[in-house]
Design a protein around this motif. Structure first.
Motif, short mmCIF file in Angstrom:
data_model
loop_
_atom_site.label_atom_id
_atom_site.label_comp_id
_atom_site.label_asym_id
_atom_site.label_seq_id
_atom_site.Cartn_x
_atom_site.Cartn_y
_atom_site.Cartn_z
N LYS A 92 0.38 8.49 -0.04
CA LYS A 92 0.23 7.10 0.40
C LYS A 92 -0.54 6.30 -0.65
O LYS A 92 -1.38 6.86 -1.37
N GLN A 124 -0.03 -6.45 4.14
CA GLN A 124 0.40 -5.11 4.55
C GLN A 124 -0.55 -4.48 5.56
O GLN A 124 -0.45 -3.29 5.84
N GLY A 158 -3.57 -3.42 5.60
CA GLY A 158 -4.17 -2.16 5.18
C GLY A 158 -5.57 -2.34 4.63
O GLY A 158 -6.08 -3.46 4.55
N THR A 217 4.88 -1.98 -3.27
CA THR A 217 4.08 -1.29 -2.25
C THR A 217 4.66 -1.49 -0.85
O THR A 217 4.62 -0.60 -0.02
N GLU A 218 5.23 -2.68 -0.61
CA GLU A 218 5.84 -2.96 0.69
C GLU A 218 7.05 -2.04 0.91
O GLU A 218 7.16 -1.39 1.95
N ARG A 240 5.99 1.64 1.31
CA ARG A 240 5.41 1.88 2.63
C ARG A 240 6.51 2.05 3.67
O ARG A 240 6.46 2.93 4.53
#
Ligand code: C2E
Ligand code: MG
Ligand code: MG
Ligand code: MG
Length: 281
Positions: free
Chosen positions: A54, A109, A111, A274-275, A278
């Motif tokens: 991750k 996101q 996070g 990153t989107e 994920r």
């Protein structure tokens, strides 16, 4: 006699040296107004948890495009920025940009990530460093432990008291400290202890040899063991192939970063990457 000596003294400067001096001068000249002309851009390279794969954060890496000189890379311009003191305003720009970016990334996101920012020795001589960092965190609405400062051993080797004092203040503020390029300098172990680092970054040169070279592998293994015994997390930089990732995992390395996953990217590209990453994983 004097004439000969004069001529010899002159010829001591070879054509190559002359070219290098002119280049350095030009880079310095162009750098003086580069911030005002908005020629810098911060790129971001994702960092991953070795086991879960991750995304856990990113390293901010500065890029410079100048109309006259083209793209100039940090290995060339950072040392010049350091020598001229221009690294102070340029470094402030990187801190502000990257923390604002982290803030929108987290919002988008949903996070909690860490932004790693490189700091040069000269930036510690700036009395406003702590203030600049506090203000940037506040403006971006971030907590101090969202910021990780990457420092090389060179910073600590000077033994200057203002550096020690600044590091203690930064720790008290709650930002993370990371020892960059670990293994390439001297007496790093005592520094790790003395300054309570949070993260150790194994230098790319060791990661590079890890699949072919037993010495490199042993060195990385020992670095990880030492880091863990002192309560530090370990990031391996420059991971380019899956074999390196596998070995790093076997050795218990916590986090990884490198071209195997992605090169440093402009902000928008990083957000897309990153989107998608994920949603796919
Ligand atoms: P660093 O902090 O050790 O950064 C890692 C360098 O390795 C980066 O080079 C990155 O692009 C590169 N890299 C990452 N993964 C791989 C890989 O898998 N393979 C290979 N071959 N390279 C990889 P970059 O961006 O050219 O930066 C070079 C150095 O310039 C940095 O080394 C850092 O010391 C300095 N630097 C960059 N940005 C800043 C900044 O904003 N402030 C300061 N003070 N220094 C900076
Ligand atoms: Mg770094
Ligand atoms: Mg490094
Ligand atoms: Mg390096």
């Amino acid at each position: 006699q004097a004439k000969t000596l004069g001529r010899n003294a002159y010829s001591f400067f070879t054509k190559e040296m002359n070219t290098a001096m002119i280049r350095r001068f030009e880079v310095e000249e162009q750098m003086r107004n580069a911030l005002e002309r908005d020629e810098f851009e911060v790129f971001y390279q994702p960092q991953f948890d070795s086991k879960t794969q991750k995304v856990i954060g990113a390293e901010a890496l500065l890029r410079w495009h100048n109309p006259a000189l083209g793209n100039i890379f940090p290995d060339e311009f950072i040392p010049i920025a350091e020598q001229t003191g221009l690294i102070v305003p340029i470094g402030q720009y990187v801190i502000n940009e990257s923390l604002n970016f982290l803030s929108s990334w987290q919002a988008q996101q949903n996070g909690d990530f860490v932004m790693a920012v490189n700091l040069s020795p000269r930036q510690f001589r700036d009395k406003k460093l702590l203030k600049v960092i506090k203000k940037a965190l506040k403006n971006a609405n971030l907590s101090p432990d969202n910021l990780e400062l990457e420092i090389t051993e060179g910073v600590l080797m000077t033994g200057q008291s203002y550096i020690t004092e600044a590091l203690i203040e930064l720790q008290e503020l709650g930002v993370k400290l990371s020892m960059d390029d670990f293994g390439t300098g001297y007496s790093s172990l005592s520094y790790l202890r003395q300054y309570h680092f949070d993260v150790l970054k194994v230098d790319r040169s060791f990661v590079n040899g890890i699949t072919i070279n037993k010495e490199d592998r042993d060195l990385v293994k020992a670095s990880i063991a030492i880091a863990h015994s002192l309560g530090l997390k370990v990031v391996a930089e420059g991971v380019e192939i899956s074999e390196q990732l596998n070995i790093l995992n076997e050795l218990g390395c916590d986090y990884v970063q490198g071209y195997y996953f992605s090169k440093p990217m402009p902000g928008q590209k990083f957000l897309d990457y990153t989107e998608n990453y994920r949603l796919e994983s």
